[in-house]
Design an enzyme around this catalytic site. Structure first.
Site, PDB file in Angstrom:
ATOM      1  CG  HIS A 112      -2.017  -0.931   1.209  1.00  0.00           C
ATOM      2  ND1 HIS A 112      -3.030  -0.929   2.148  1.00  0.00           N
ATOM      3  CD2 HIS A 112      -2.293  -1.950   0.358  1.00  0.00           C
ATOM      4  CE1 HIS A 112      -3.894  -1.881   1.859  1.00  0.00           C
ATOM      5  NE2 HIS A 112      -3.462  -2.528   0.786  1.00  0.00           N
TER       6      HIS A 112
ATOM      7  CE1 TYR B 136      -4.756   3.690   9.305  1.00  0.00           C
ATOM      8  CE2 TYR B 136      -5.155   3.856  11.657  1.00  0.00           C
ATOM      9  CZ  TYR B 136      -4.452   3.337  10.602  1.00  0.00           C
ATOM     10  OH  TYR B 136      -3.420   2.454  10.833  1.00  0.00           O
TER      11      TYR B 136
ATOM     12  N   PRO C 231      -2.689   0.453  19.191  1.00  0.00           N
ATOM     13  CG  PRO C 231      -4.419  -1.051  18.842  1.00  0.00           C
ATOM     14  CD  PRO C 231      -3.727  -0.275  19.910  1.00  0.00           C
TER      15      PRO C 231
END
Ligand code: FAS
Ligand code: PHB
Length: 402
Positions: free
Chosen positions: A78, A207, A299
């Site tokens: 990516h 996100y 994370p």
């Protein structure tokens, strides 16, 4: 009672997660003997679903160690991520902002499988299902590991011990009280994670900051989606039937156009607490702590596994210099060198977390306003976007790191 069978090695490694296995491989490639002791079965560690993002440095190291073929064949490269808020996407193009660096999506369990296979192929000692591990004589020149394996009490004399046994392991706990300083931050939320047999609904990670809280659309392969959403730390899995999980993910990840999230059978569910933790220093006598045994990052920055790998790269080089030529300078400075990257990574993971999550105690919305301002700045300024990009793909150097 029968005398314990004893043997010796140069490096005793406790734990066969990414830290222990990468260290074992790096030592093997230098001709340094090590023994890896793992509490769980091979099947368990190879099935444990955890991290998914490999930094460029980790990808390069996997290849340098000769264990990167399957990662190159199956991993998903990516070149950026999407930040989604107000139901709109903003792409952060890593390659444009970091001279072509990117990330590779390749499950932690796949990394573990590749490293175990290489260890066994090299016929290097790796014992699964060991019990009752305890350490002794850490401040001597021959520290000792005691353990039970296959019903037999055993002792392993080492030149050094690497504590790679994760947050709940025994190594950090063995260090005498008062010798370590602890830095802890518990976040007021957790991550609800699912693995779905559904083709990802995006090429690159999303996100998302929504009114109901954070959500993340990741993946493991063209057939497997990995999704997370922010939840209360005391949520119970049994309160979340599949339908409710998908409804929450649809709501949070909604986009203003006709984009939609593809559903599929959920094959794994879990709730991960969000905490930050660092124990200092990362060494005591002949014990060197690495990975989750000595630090935990939230994370949100996809750093846990990568930071563990960074630690053991430093440790492997330090041990090589010491065993080869008696130079213990890098061993002496192991903790200082690693902690520079640990704190840079803690900051980045905290920065990503506060920018994207909703804080339950934010009554007047002040925190939400700050987060929104930061999101808008990152999506409108090349300098701000570069900050995110270079930390996310992994900094090749931190501060005055050797
Ligand atoms: P690990 O915990 O992976 O490995 C330690 C090993 O030591 C384990 O195999 C354990 O069985 C063994 N062990 C423990 N006690 C022992 C003993 N007494 N004797 C012998 N062996 C012992 N990071 C991300 O970047 N992204 C994520 O999405 C993400 N999700 C996570 C979800 C969960 C539930 C957890 C717990 C962590 C997650 N992480 C994530 C972080 C994770 O990837 C860690 O950073 C990574 O596993 C660190 O690797 P190690 O330091 O090797 O520790
Ligand atoms: C994952 O794919 O498991 C993942 C990706 C990015 C993160 C955390 C987890 O920040």
């Amino acid at each position: 009672m029968a005398e314990p069978s004893s043997r010796r090695t140069q490096v005793g490694i406790v734990g066969a997660g990414p830290a222990g296995l990468v260290l074992g491989r790096l030592l093997d490639l230098q001709g340094i003997d090590s023994v890896i002791l793992e509490a769980r079965s091979r099947e368990y560690v190879e099935k444990r679903v955890r991290a998914g993002v490999l930094e460029q440095g980790t990808v390069d190291l996997m290849q340098e160690m000769g264990v990167g073929d399957r990662m190159l064949a199956e991993g998903l490269v990516h070149h950026g991520i999407h930040l989604r808020f107000d139901r709109r996407d903003h792409h952060i193009a890593f390659d444009e902002l970091t001279d072509g660096r990117g990330i590779t999506i390749y499950g932690q369990q796949e990394v573990v499988k590749d490293l175990i296979a290489a260890r066994l192929e090299a016929d290097a000692p790796l014992h699964f299902e060991v019990e009752e591990v305890s350490l002794a004589d850490l401040d001597s020149e021959q520290p000792l590991i005691r353990y039970r394996h296959e019903g037999e009490q055993r002792e392993l004399r080492c030149d050094v011990i690497a504590g790679c046994d994760g947050f709940h392991g025994v190594c950090r706990e063995t260090v005498p009280e008062g010798a370590l300083r602890f830095h802890v931050r518990d976040y007021p939320f957790a991550w609800f994670g699912v693995l779905a047999e559904a083709p990802p609904s995006t090429e690159e990670l999303i996100y998302c900051s929504s009114e109901r809280g954070f959500a993340l659309h990741s993946m493991r392969s063209p057939q497997l989606s990995r999704l997370y959403f922010q939840c209360d730390p005391d949520e119970k899995l049994e309160d979340w039937p599949d339908e409710r999980i998908w409804e929450e993910l649809h709501t949070r990840l909604e986009r203003e156009d006709d984009w939609s999230l593809t559903e599929g059978p959920l094959v794994e569910k879990g709730i991960t607490p969000m905490r930050a933790f660092v124990a200092e220093p990362m060494q005591y006598g002949r014990l060197y702590l690495a990975g989750d045994a000595v630090h935990i990052v939230p994370p949100t920055g996809a750093k846990g596994l990568n930071l563990a790998v960074s630690d053991v790269r430093v440790l492997a080089e330090a041990l090589g210099r010491w065993f080869e030529g008696g130079d213990d300078s890098l061993l002496e400075s192991y903790s200082d060198v690693c902690l520079r990257r640990v704190w840079r990574t803690q900051h980045f993971s905290w920065w990503m977390t506060w920018m994207l999550h909703r804080f339950p105690d934010d009554e007047d919305g002040f925190q939400a306003k700050l987060s929104r301002a930061q999101l808008e700045y990152v999506c409108s300024s090349k300098a701000a976007a570069t900050t995110l990009a270079e930390n996310y793909v992994g900094l090749s150097q931190v501060g005055s790191e050797a």
